[in-house]
Enzyme design. Structure first.
Site, short mmCIF file in Angstrom:
data_model
loop_
_atom_site.label_atom_id
_atom_site.label_comp_id
_atom_site.label_asym_id
_atom_site.label_seq_id
_atom_site.Cartn_x
_atom_site.Cartn_y
_atom_site.Cartn_z
N ASP A 45 0.82 -1.22 0.00
CA ASP A 45 0.00 0.00 0.00
C ASP A 45 0.85 1.27 0.00
O ASP A 45 0.52 2.26 -0.65
CB ASP A 45 -0.92 0.00 1.22
CG ASP A 45 -1.97 -1.11 1.16
OD1 ASP A 45 -2.29 -1.55 0.05
OD2 ASP A 45 -2.45 -1.51 2.22
N GLU A 119 -5.30 10.77 4.24
CA GLU A 119 -5.70 11.73 5.26
C GLU A 119 -4.72 12.88 5.37
O GLU A 119 -3.55 12.77 4.98
CB GLU A 119 -5.84 11.06 6.64
CG GLU A 119 -4.54 10.73 7.35
CD GLU A 119 -3.90 9.43 6.92
OE1 GLU A 119 -2.65 9.42 6.78
OE2 GLU A 119 -4.62 8.44 6.72
N ASP A 148 -3.63 15.58 21.08
CA ASP A 148 -2.35 15.25 20.43
C ASP A 148 -2.39 15.62 18.96
O ASP A 148 -1.34 15.77 18.33
CB ASP A 148 -2.04 13.76 20.57
CG ASP A 148 -1.50 13.39 21.94
OD1 ASP A 148 -1.29 14.31 22.76
OD2 ASP A 148 -1.28 12.20 22.18
N ALA A 156 -11.45 6.32 1.27
CA ALA A 156 -10.38 5.37 0.95
C ALA A 156 -9.38 5.25 2.08
O ALA A 156 -8.79 4.19 2.30
CB ALA A 156 -9.68 5.78 -0.34
N THR A 159 -9.92 3.50 6.72
CA THR A 159 -9.53 2.27 7.41
C THR A 159 -8.06 2.30 7.84
O THR A 159 -7.57 1.31 8.39
CB THR A 159 -9.76 1.04 6.52
OG1 THR A 159 -9.00 1.19 5.31
CG2 THR A 159 -11.23 0.88 6.19
N TYR A 161 -5.00 5.30 9.29
CA TYR A 161 -4.72 6.02 10.54
C TYR A 161 -6.01 6.44 11.23
O TYR A 161 -6.14 6.37 12.46
CB TYR A 161 -3.85 7.23 10.21
CG TYR A 161 -3.28 7.98 11.39
CD1 TYR A 161 -3.31 7.46 12.68
CD2 TYR A 161 -2.68 9.22 11.21
CE1 TYR A 161 -2.78 8.15 13.75
CE2 TYR A 161 -2.14 9.93 12.27
CZ TYR A 161 -2.20 9.39 13.54
OH TYR A 161 -1.67 10.09 14.59
#
Length: 259
Positions: A45, A119, A148, A156, A159, A161
């Site tokens: 990935d 992300e 934090d 997409a 799933t 982070y």
């Protein structure tokens, strides 16, 4: 008769991917990426993300068919098949993936823009928690989030982070984004939001000197962040190809029932 698709072979540098590439190259069917109709990506990935970002940076975006020679291979196809590579690609189902565009303003006032397929994350740089103001479509929704960090994930990337940070899994056709805090301290009960993907999201770092924040768009990081604007970059739509019955949509759905 239709001409066969021209394929570019893009292996990662791992021994497994290099060995598979050597076996495929014996066919002599491959062309340089700039001449290809489809990119054949060998690896995991992370390598697929690298290839997609390289295409976005170059402006030469073509469909990508991944074959898993990495670890998880969530966005890749299985390595073994009774069909030839050309047959597999001819039968593959296309899936449109739309990245995010992040425009970040640093402490010097400089603005930089990056795309993110999975992300965009804001992360504290030191042991001090970050203090971030969160606005959606120009309206302040959280005057001060102490945490934090915080991230915005595409379906997409939901799933990845996002899911590890207890964010929701989003169906690919949902036209939604996940807004997920990372270890939130105040407000203690806020666990994030699901936002229509035509909305814009703004983050403002409230104490950037004492509590510095970095912004990360997939694999690209900027430090000393003052503000970040995020929106869907529809002009940069990507296409992934999947074997029938093994699409990314199927896998994202199945993730909700696997433990």
């Amino acid at each position: 008769m239709a001409q066969p698709l021209r394929l570019a072979l893009l292996p990662s540098d791992t021994p497994r991917a290099q060995e598979a590439a050597a076996a495929l190259e014996e066919s002599g069917l491959f062309v340089p990426l700039e001449d290809a109709d489809v990119a054949v990506v060998l690896g995991g990935d992370g390598h697929m993300l690298h290839v997609l970002h390289s295409m976005l940076d170059s402006g030469r975006v073509i469909p990508a068919y991944g074959i898993n020679f990495g670890t998880l291979g969530f966005v890749m196809n299985r390595p073994k098949s009774s069909r030839s590579l050309h047959e597999r690609i001819a039968r593959a189902k296309p899936l449109a993936v739309t990245p995010l565009e992040m425009v970040a303003t640093t402490g010097s006032g400089k603005q930089e823009s990056f795309c993110a397929i999975n992300e965009v994350s804001l992360l504290r740089e030191t042991r001090q928690t970050a203090r971030i103001e969160v606005s959606v479509n120009g309206k302040v929704r959280l005057r001060e989030l102490t945490c934090d960090g915080i991230l915005v994930a595409t379906p997409a990337g939901s799933t990845a982070y996002n899911y590890s940070a207890s964010g929701p899994i989003l169906p690919l056709g949902s036209s939604m984004l996940a807004l997920t805090p990372i270890s939130p301290f105040r407000p203690r009960r806020w666990r994030g939001a699901i936002i229509p993907d035509h909305y814009e999201i703004d983050f403002r770092v409230l104490d950037p000197v004492k509590r510095p924040v970095a912004a990360v768009a997939d694999q690209k990081e900027l430090r000393d962040i003052m503000a970040v604007k995020i929106k869907v970059a529809r002009q940069h739509q990507l296409t992934l190809l999947f074997d029938p019955g093994k699409t990314l949509e199927d896998r994202i759905f199945a993730e909700q029932f696997e433990f």
